[in-house]
Design a protein around this motif. Sequence first.
Motif, PDB file in Angstrom:
ATOM      1  N   UNK A  35     -44.853  22.287  55.973  1.00 46.65           N
ATOM      2  CA  UNK A  35     -44.873  22.908  57.399  1.00 46.65           C
ATOM      3  C   UNK A  35     -43.421  23.563  57.953  1.00 46.65           C
ATOM      4  N   UNK A  36     -42.432  23.069  57.035  1.00 45.62           N
ATOM      5  CA  UNK A  36     -41.378  23.480  57.266  1.00 45.62           C
ATOM      6  C   UNK A  36     -41.171  25.020  57.946  1.00 45.62           C
ATOM      7  N   UNK A  37     -40.326  25.326  58.946  1.00 41.34           N
ATOM      8  CA  UNK A  37     -40.437  26.712  59.318  1.00 41.34           C
ATOM      9  C   UNK A  37     -41.350  27.071  60.306  1.00 41.34           C
ATOM     10  N   UNK A  38     -42.466  26.023  60.579  1.00 37.02           N
ATOM     11  CA  UNK A  38     -43.632  26.212  61.425  1.00 37.02           C
ATOM     12  C   UNK A  38     -43.459  24.978  62.361  1.00 37.02           C
ATOM     13  N   UNK A  39     -44.227  25.183  63.611  1.00 35.04           N
ATOM     14  CA  UNK A  39     -44.793  23.971  64.351  1.00 35.04           C
ATOM     15  C   UNK A  39     -45.923  23.533  63.695  1.00 35.04           C
ATOM     16  N   UNK A  40     -46.094  21.929  64.008  1.00 31.80           N
ATOM     17  CA  UNK A  40     -47.275  21.247  63.299  1.00 31.80           C
ATOM     18  C   UNK A  40     -47.821  20.439  64.557  1.00 31.80           C
ATOM     19  N   UNK A  41     -48.888  20.420  64.726  1.00 32.27           N
ATOM     20  CA  UNK A  41     -49.502  19.516  65.717  1.00 32.27           C
ATOM     21  C   UNK A  41     -50.482  18.685  64.539  1.00 32.27           C
ATOM     22  N   UNK A 137     -40.332  23.172  63.763  1.00 36.65           N
ATOM     23  CA  UNK A 137     -39.890  23.536  62.428  1.00 36.65           C
ATOM     24  C   UNK A 137     -39.152  23.206  61.622  1.00 36.65           C
ATOM     25  N   UNK A 138     -38.034  22.239  62.255  1.00 38.36           N
ATOM     26  CA  UNK A 138     -37.095  21.411  61.407  1.00 38.36           C
ATOM     27  C   UNK A 138     -37.579  19.810  61.173  1.00 38.36           C
TER      28      UNK A 138
END
Length: 216
Positions: A35-41, A137-138
């Motif tokens: 999920x790097x580069x994206x937000x994750x819930x 994203x980080x």
Amino acid sequence: MTETTPQTQSMPRINEPAPDFKAKTTHGEKKLSDYRGKWLILFSHPADFTPVCTTEFMGFAREADTFKAMNTELLGLSIDSNYAHIAWVRSIKEKFGVDIPFPIIEDISMNVASAYGMVHPGASDTQAVRATFFIDPEGIMRAMVYYPMSNGRSIAEFVRLMQALQTADANKVATPEGWQPGQDVIVPPPQTAPAAEARAGEGYNTVDWYFSTRKL
């Protein structure tokens, strides 16, 4: 088999790296690094085939496109098998007409739940509470929300919170209580006495030296 680091019950902290994991899901193996580069819930629920959890999953599913438009992925978790997850997703489709488009982690070992502090012995030793984690994203933990087993979460609030987080990051501002897109944002307060003295002349809507808002 699910793997995660660390493997003992812990509590993640805001603005620190989210615990790493590698886990079997209904969409194949998933890792935090995917999920790097994206937000994750990342959100947990007590058990498959339970009524409150079913309403929550349908709520997340209905807002999945809204989250995707915000570069945000969804990832569920419970201490159930992948087979149970698949059967439950199929049941939701059959009985309620709602497709669940996001993966669900199999966490029979409770490794991911323990690493994220999802298991609260006062509620249950074998089920995860309704925990929700916002990871940027980080891979940094940005927000955590916990609900009791008896009460469903507000998915609309999670949409609002994601909008607020991204707005704050993009504009170096804060957002007030109940903020909605389009409303004024809060300007960070001055950090020195001279800056506080100058604040009133900087063009913001300033109520007092520490409280100023502006439009985006």
